[in-house]
Design an enzyme around this catalytic site. Structure first.
Site, mmCIF file in Angstrom:
data_model
loop_
_atom_site.group_PDB
_atom_site.id
_atom_site.type_symbol
_atom_site.label_atom_id
_atom_site.label_comp_id
_atom_site.label_asym_id
_atom_site.label_seq_id
_atom_site.Cartn_x
_atom_site.Cartn_y
_atom_site.Cartn_z
ATOM 1 N N VAL A 96 0.827 -1.212 0.000
ATOM 2 C CA VAL A 96 0.000 0.000 0.000
ATOM 3 C C VAL A 96 0.863 1.265 0.000
ATOM 4 O O VAL A 96 0.635 2.187 -0.784
ATOM 5 C CB VAL A 96 -0.962 -0.013 1.211
ATOM 6 C CG1 VAL A 96 -1.595 1.346 1.446
ATOM 7 C CG2 VAL A 96 -2.051 -1.036 0.955
ATOM 8 N N ASP A 117 10.691 3.578 5.387
ATOM 9 C CA ASP A 117 10.401 2.258 5.961
ATOM 10 C C ASP A 117 11.474 1.921 6.988
ATOM 11 O O ASP A 117 12.628 2.335 6.867
ATOM 12 C CB ASP A 117 10.356 1.185 4.861
ATOM 13 C CG ASP A 117 9.544 -0.030 5.280
ATOM 14 O OD1 ASP A 117 8.412 -0.195 4.773
ATOM 15 O OD2 ASP A 117 10.047 -0.824 6.111
ATOM 16 N N LYS A 177 -14.258 1.175 5.359
ATOM 17 C CA LYS A 177 -13.219 0.212 4.927
ATOM 18 C C LYS A 177 -13.562 -1.218 5.376
ATOM 19 O O LYS A 177 -13.551 -2.162 4.592
ATOM 20 C CB LYS A 177 -11.853 0.650 5.485
ATOM 21 C CG LYS A 177 -10.724 -0.297 5.182
ATOM 22 C CD LYS A 177 -10.460 -0.419 3.690
ATOM 23 C CE LYS A 177 -9.570 -1.599 3.386
ATOM 24 N NZ LYS A 177 -9.412 -1.840 1.963
ATOM 25 N N CYS A 229 -5.768 -9.377 3.570
ATOM 26 C CA CYS A 229 -6.793 -8.443 4.053
ATOM 27 C C CYS A 229 -8.137 -9.067 4.395
ATOM 28 O O CYS A 229 -8.600 -8.911 5.523
ATOM 29 C CB CYS A 229 -6.949 -7.315 3.053
ATOM 30 S SG CYS A 229 -5.431 -6.354 2.999
#
Ligand code: NAD
Ligand code: UGA
Length: 437
Positions: free
Chosen positions: A12, A31, A208, A264
């Site tokens: 993402v 990151d 979501k 997910c």
């Protein structure tokens, strides 16, 4: 043009980073994984995602996209901070918030001027409220920071396209200033068509979870209808396409298969179930969708055993497709994992092939054979199982396969192999919910 820092450069974060750069913003992707950042800096893309490499290179060259492992400096440099770290499932089923919490602590330390703190990770409803409360201990909401929930709806395998041409963009915030800045970062979309919906933080968080859980429910439903089709003599292909002609139902996400996987649906479904339990509002539909999916995954093993009508002990099974869906290297919660575990538990031998995901699956299973060519994996096999709908499996050379297999058994869990050809060539086959020819 806005300065944006994305924290977490995974599926993402990376796609969001490059997408927002493509929209004209200046973006830093940061990151904690130093190897990932050094790969990105040297032009290597750590994930397989169609179209991603080209668009990253273009935006790096245009000096709109940067990579860093310095989280503090990256927070200080931008006005909009987007959190895109993972929220995996804990052993209790709720979302593991340790990565989000650690980012919030880093933001807390580095908040020196007004910033928008925006969460793109999928988080339990109420998370935004908690983040606002934490930051409000040291800072003033509306002066030092504003909070936005901006959930992401991209799919792996078509992530770049989904991000650049989204169905909707949800901006959950109570601040008009933050809303305007967020609209500005998505400006090219805003000008052409207005897919932006302004909501509260909690509503955005709920949109979501409700969307992912509904899609998961739809898949479990069609899988169960397909299973019933098999016993009543109906064909799921015709049933699903006719159902889909009704605009109220739509033909999307009505493909039966070996059960949904990925990083997910399983976890978000589980997390919404956990939230509903905590709030004492039981959601029976979600529990049913979860149970149906567990059953569907288990059913694939039984189907294989029934197909060959013998014990799997010592049998060589070619497993084609390891990723949880086509066009990705991601094997998280892939139904292939359940299939491989089942075959191994019965004493079978697995020869696996995936055009992209062999390397990812090798981290989970060291005791199976991996092949770089589909026909090498199939050679000498007692049965073949198609687990992922990669395009190359739609165009398999079936006469050649018939010649090189030891026994001509095919289980097609994605309904992508032509049944009349299978039947003409003398294969014994099974699939999901089709009337056999
Ligand atoms: P991912 O595991 O691919 O990437 C997460 C990244 O965050 C990793 O690179 C990790 O190193 C990094 N990270 C962890 N802690 C960090 C820290 N403290 N500071 C900086 N970086 C840190 O995860 P993903 O698939 O990109 O998912 C991210 C979130 O987006 C999840 O909440 C997921 O539910 C949601 N989401 C995922 C998808 C998808 O298709 N994968 C789509 C929509 C939403
Ligand atoms: C899903 C959602 O589609 C995205 O909108 C969302 O942003 C994302 O989850 C997320 O929150 O992470 P993704 O998991 O990448 O995206 O992939 P999907 O295309 O949704 O597929 C999920 C699983 O369902 C796969 O195992 C796939 O094979 C299966 N599936 C999908 C079916 O079995 N049948 C279908 O008709 C569709």
């Amino acid at each position: 043009m806005r300065n944006i820092t994305i924290i977490g450069a995974g599926y993402v974060g990376l796609v969001t980073g490059v997408g927002l750069a493509e929209f004209g913003n200046k973006v830093i992707c940061v990151d904690i994984d130093k190897d990932k950042i050094s790969q990105l800096k040297s032009g290597l893309i750590p994930i397989y995602e169609p179209g991603l490499e080209e668009i990253i290179k273009r935006n790096v060259k245009s000096e709109r996209l940067y990579f860093s492992d310095d989280i503090s400096l990256s927070i200080q440099k931008s006005q909009v901070i987007i959190i895109a770290v993972g929220t995996p499932q804990t052993s209790e089923g709720d979302a593991n918030m340790e990565y989000v919490n650690s980012v919030v602590r880093a933001i807390n330390k580095n908040l020196k001027d007004y910033k928008i703190i925006c969460t793109k990770s999928t988080v339990p409803i109420g998370t935004g409220g908690r983040i606002i409360k934490t930051l409000s201990n040291d800072f003033e909401e509306g002066i030092d920071f504003d909070y936005v929930s901006n959930p992401e709806f991209l799919r792996e395998g078509s992530a770049v396209k989904d991000f650049l041409w989204p169905d909707r963009i949800i901006i959950g915030t109570t601040s008009d200033k933050a809303y305007e800045i967020m609209c500005d970062i998505y400006k090219p979309l805003y000008i052409n068509k207005n897919p932006i919906k302004h909501t509260t933080v909690e509503t955005a968080e709920m949109i979501k979870y409700a969307s992912n859980s509904f899609l998961a429910l739809k898949i479990s439903y069609i899988n169960e209808i397909a299973n019933l089709c098999e016993t009543v003599g109906a064909d799921i292909h015709d049933v699903a396409s006719a159902m889909g002609q009704d605009g109220r139902i739509s033909d999307k996400f009505l493909h039966p298969g070996p059960g949904f996987g990925g990083s997910c649906f399983p976890k978000d479904l589980e997390s919404l179930i956990a939230i509903s339990k905590e709030k004492n509002i039981p959601m029976e539909t979600l529990s049913a969708a979860k149970k149906a999916n567990i059953n569907q995954k288990a059913k694939m093993g039984t189907k294989l055993e029934n197909l060959i009508n013998a014990s799997l002990k010592g049998k060589k099974i070619a497993v084609l497709g390891l990723s949880f869906k086509a066009n990705t290297d991601d094997v998280r919660e892939s139904s292939s994992i359940d299939m491989i575990e089942f075959i191994l538990s019965k004493g079978g031998i697995v020869s696996a092939y995936d055009p992209i995901a062999n390397v990812s699956m090798l981290k989970l299973f060291k005791n199976i054979s991996y092949f770089d060519n589909v026909y090498d994996a199939i050679k000498g096999a007692d049965a073949l199982v198609v687990m992922t709908e990669w395009n190359e499996f739609r165009a398999l050379d079936l006469p050649r396969i018939k010649n090189i297999m030891k026994n001509a058994f095919i289980l097609d869990t994605r309904n992508i192999i032509n049944m009349s050809e299978l039947s003409k060539l003398g294969f014994v086959y099974d699939n999901i919910g089709r009337i056999k020819i």
